[in-house]
Design an enzyme around this catalytic site. Structure first.
Site, PDB file in Angstrom:
ATOM      1  N   ARG A 139       0.959  -1.053   0.202  1.00  0.00           N
ATOM      2  CA  ARG A 139       0.000   0.054  -0.138  1.00  0.00           C
ATOM      3  C   ARG A 139       0.697   1.274  -0.063  1.00  0.00           C
ATOM      4  NH1 ARG A 139      -5.926   0.024   0.141  1.00  0.00           N
ATOM      5  NH2 ARG A 139      -6.110   2.342   0.335  1.00  0.00           N
ATOM      6  N   ASN A 155     -11.648  16.347   0.188  1.00  0.00           N
ATOM      7  CA  ASN A 155     -12.444  15.341   0.097  1.00  0.00           C
ATOM      8  C   ASN A 155     -13.949  15.542   0.011  1.00  0.00           C
ATOM      9  OD1 ASN A 155     -13.469  12.659  -0.388  1.00  0.00           O
ATOM     10  ND2 ASN A 155     -13.228  12.114   1.742  1.00  0.00           N
ATOM     11  N   THR A 156     -14.900  15.025  -0.716  1.00  0.00           N
ATOM     12  CA  THR A 156     -16.065  15.167  -0.646  1.00  0.00           C
ATOM     13  C   THR A 156     -17.043  13.942  -0.073  1.00  0.00           C
ATOM     14  OG1 THR A 156     -18.340  15.832  -1.407  1.00  0.00           O
ATOM     15  CG2 THR A 156     -16.831  15.067  -2.928  1.00  0.00           C
ATOM     16  N   HIS A 157     -17.751  13.888   1.022  1.00  0.00           N
ATOM     17  CA  HIS A 157     -18.410  13.044   1.632  1.00  0.00           C
ATOM     18  C   HIS A 157     -19.689  13.010   1.770  1.00  0.00           C
ATOM     19  CE1 HIS A 157     -18.578   9.447   4.391  1.00  0.00           C
ATOM     20  NE2 HIS A 157     -19.227  10.098   4.935  1.00  0.00           N
ATOM     21  N   ASP A 205      -7.049  14.566   6.139  1.00  0.00           N
ATOM     22  CA  ASP A 205      -5.989  13.983   7.069  1.00  0.00           C
ATOM     23  C   ASP A 205      -5.761  12.540   7.011  1.00  0.00           C
ATOM     24  OD1 ASP A 205      -7.761  12.938   8.726  1.00  0.00           O
ATOM     25  OD2 ASP A 205      -7.887  14.244  10.221  1.00  0.00           O
ATOM     26  N   GLY A 242      -7.003  10.316   9.102  1.00  0.00           N
ATOM     27  CA  GLY A 242      -7.929   9.328   9.617  1.00  0.00           C
ATOM     28  C   GLY A 242      -9.150   9.124   8.320  1.00  0.00           C
ATOM     29  N   ASP A 271     -12.118  10.244   7.165  1.00  0.00           N
ATOM     30  CA  ASP A 271     -13.228  11.459   7.087  1.00  0.00           C
ATOM     31  C   ASP A 271     -12.965  12.173   8.354  1.00  0.00           C
ATOM     32  OD1 ASP A 271     -13.989  10.702   4.364  1.00  0.00           O
ATOM     33  OD2 ASP A 271     -15.449   9.097   5.395  1.00  0.00           O
TER      34      ASP A 271
HETATM   35  C1  GAR Z   1     -20.142  11.069  -4.045  1.00  0.00           C
HETATM   36  O1  GAR Z   1     -21.512  11.190  -3.301  1.00  0.00           O
HETATM   37  C2  GAR Z   1     -18.974  11.123  -3.041  1.00  0.00           C
HETATM   38  O2  GAR Z   1     -19.271  11.700  -1.805  1.00  0.00           O
HETATM   39  C3  GAR Z   1     -18.891   9.476  -2.595  1.00  0.00           C
HETATM   40  O3  GAR Z   1     -19.018   8.930  -3.647  1.00  0.00           O
HETATM   41  C4  GAR Z   1     -19.951   9.675  -4.523  1.00  0.00           C
HETATM   42  C5  GAR Z   1     -19.046   9.901  -5.897  1.00  0.00           C
HETATM   43  O4  GAR Z   1     -20.243  10.256  -6.906  1.00  0.00           O
HETATM   44  N1  GAR Z   1     -17.725   9.579  -1.844  1.00  0.00           N
HETATM   45  C6  GAR Z   1     -17.570   8.678  -0.829  1.00  0.00           C
HETATM   46  O5  GAR Z   1     -18.318   8.022  -0.302  1.00  0.00           O
HETATM   47  C7  GAR Z   1     -16.232   8.648  -0.194  1.00  0.00           C
HETATM   48  N2  GAR Z   1     -16.361   8.096   1.314  1.00  0.00           N
HETATM   49  P1  GAR Z   1     -19.720  10.793  -8.170  1.00  0.00           P
HETATM   50  O6  GAR Z   1     -18.468   9.768  -8.828  1.00  0.00           O
HETATM   51  O7  GAR Z   1     -20.638  10.525  -9.215  1.00  0.00           O
HETATM   52  O8  GAR Z   1     -18.927  12.187  -8.079  1.00  0.00           O
END
Ligand code: GAR
Length: 202
Positions: free
Chosen positions: A66, A108-110, A142, A144, A146
């Site tokens: 990894r 990141n977007t969560h 970071d 962790g 999320d």
């Molecule tokens: C999004 O909703 C994002 O927040 C999520 O995957 C989706 C990607 O959608 N990410 C996670 O769950 C990360 N933990 P997309 O490929 O259509 O942009």
């Protein structure tokens, strides 16, 4: 001069597409200069090709450890000289080499209101918990899962009869708007991180 964004993806790429579309306008302040993935053959890469954006794929399978994968991913990103890296549906945790190179300038977007429901099943976990409001979070990455400082959040109602798919689709509408607006403000106004507090602007 526009900021250079490298966007990392693993799936459909609707958030990536929203960034590509926003960056068409010079006033947005950022260009998507490369799209990287951890797997081949995904729709997000097709979207990048369609927009004539260079792509790279660094898969964990083709690396012994990894750590080596993380080093290769870091190097692939570095080659595009990013000002900001955006994880947009990137379903891998980045490690020490990556954070050493890009810590503080990777978001990141969560699909949940952190710190509730971190991890890969944020939508399902929120639904199973019975929450009436969930949403999405843009956070600084970071070491962790999320856990990084929160940059921006938007709330989304849970409807009676929602399943994971319908709820996730509603979240993704809010998420695309939030991600585009937040990344745009960050690159145009700058940002600072003080402990857990993120401030956009001078
Ligand atoms: C999004 O909703 C994002 O927040 C999520 O995957 C989706 C990607 O959608 N990410 C996670 O769950 C990360 N933990 P997309 O490929 O259509 O942009």
């Amino acid at each position: 001069m526009s900021a250079r964004l490298v966007v990392l993806v693993s799936g459909e790429g609707t958030n990536l597409q929203a960034l590509i579309d926003a960056a068409q306008d010079e006033a947005y302040g950022a260009d998507v200069v490369a799209v990287g993935s951890d797997r081949p053959g995904i729709k997000a890469l097709d979207r990048a090709h369609h927009a004539n954006i260079p792509t790279f794929t660094v898969s964990t399978k083709s690396h012994e450890t990894r750590h080596k994968w993380d080093e290769a991913l870091t190097e692939a990103c570095r080659q595009h000289e990013p000002d900001l890296i955006v994880l947009a549906g990137f379903m891998k945790l980045v490690g020490e080499p990556f954070l050493k190179a890009f810590g503080g300038r990777c978001v990141n977007t969560h699909p949940a209101l952190l710190p509730s429901f971190p991890g890969t099943h944020g939508v399902r976990d929120a639904l199973d918990h019975g929450v009436k409001v969930t949403g999405c979070t843009v956070l600084i990455v970071d070491d962790g899962v999320d856990t990084g400082p929160i940059v921006a959040q938007a709330s989304v109602p849970v409807h009676d009869g929602d399943d994971e798919e319908t709820l996730h689709e509603r979240i993704k509408v809010a998420e695309r708007g939030l991600l585009v607006a937040t990344v745009g403000r960050m690159v145009r106004e700058g940002w600072s991180v003080d402990g857990r507090k993120v401030r956009i602007g001078p």
